[in-house]
Design an enzyme around this catalytic site. Sequence first.
Site: not given
Length: 295
Positions: A34-35, A152-154
Amino acid sequence: MPDSTLYWINGHLRPEQEAVIPVMDHGLLYGDGVFEGIRFYHRRPFRLAAHLQRLADSCAAIRLTLPYTRERLAEAVDEIIGAFSEENGYLRLMVTRGTGPMGLDPAGCTRPNVILIATQLEMVHPGLRREGIRLIIAATRRHPADGLDPRIKSLNYLNPILARMEATHAGADEAVLLNHQGRVAEGSAENLFIVRDGDLATPRPVDGALAGITRGLVLELAAELNIPAREAPLTPYDLYTADECFLTGTGAELIPVREVDSRPLRHCPGPIFSTLARAFHEQVEQETHPEGQAT
């Protein structure tokens, strides 16, 4: 990367030639991580607490253990900003699953890698910020929320990359992704707002929109300015017939849109956009300028 780019990896600032992770990291092999993207102004990160909260939530959602406390990550952010050559810039904070054996099962990944990059990021040419950008509606559809929750920042960005490639091929500046019901989700890297008859509307997370931090701030500012604003299901028709349209994001800040699928909008930049953009920059100055407000 610009010459001024800096790297912090697993607790240490690194020169570019040492800014590496093993090729068997599951973040590289499978996009497993993630980021967060974070802007800083006057050497102060903007809304860092919100970004670190979202990072922790993204980690929790994919069962990824964050190896540092939020306090330690905040110290790392201060460290890399302090070493950066300019007062304003962009940070990319990433957490990968870490090194493990080949195969989808991450059980063998014993320690995540945490990577922080400080650089400059200009999403569009300054002239386009004044004139507005051109959008297309991409054939590529947004992943459904019941497959991968958009909150979700995938690290896996192949879906929006394909949409952005469509925009480039079509000679446009950005692409809008629809979900599988044909509702507007977001741009390839930004949230989207429209204005119709003085009312502000933005797609819902349930329709595939990231719960963006800049998006949330725009909604806060709209409330303070008595601009009617709501989350709503939107379709291409709503974009085509909007009075105004604009994109928001940490990297993007606020960008006006002048046309969608070769259909010119009525106003660009429009009065609502201009009001909100001015309020946004005032808020940034208030929260990050050493004296609280630039003169």
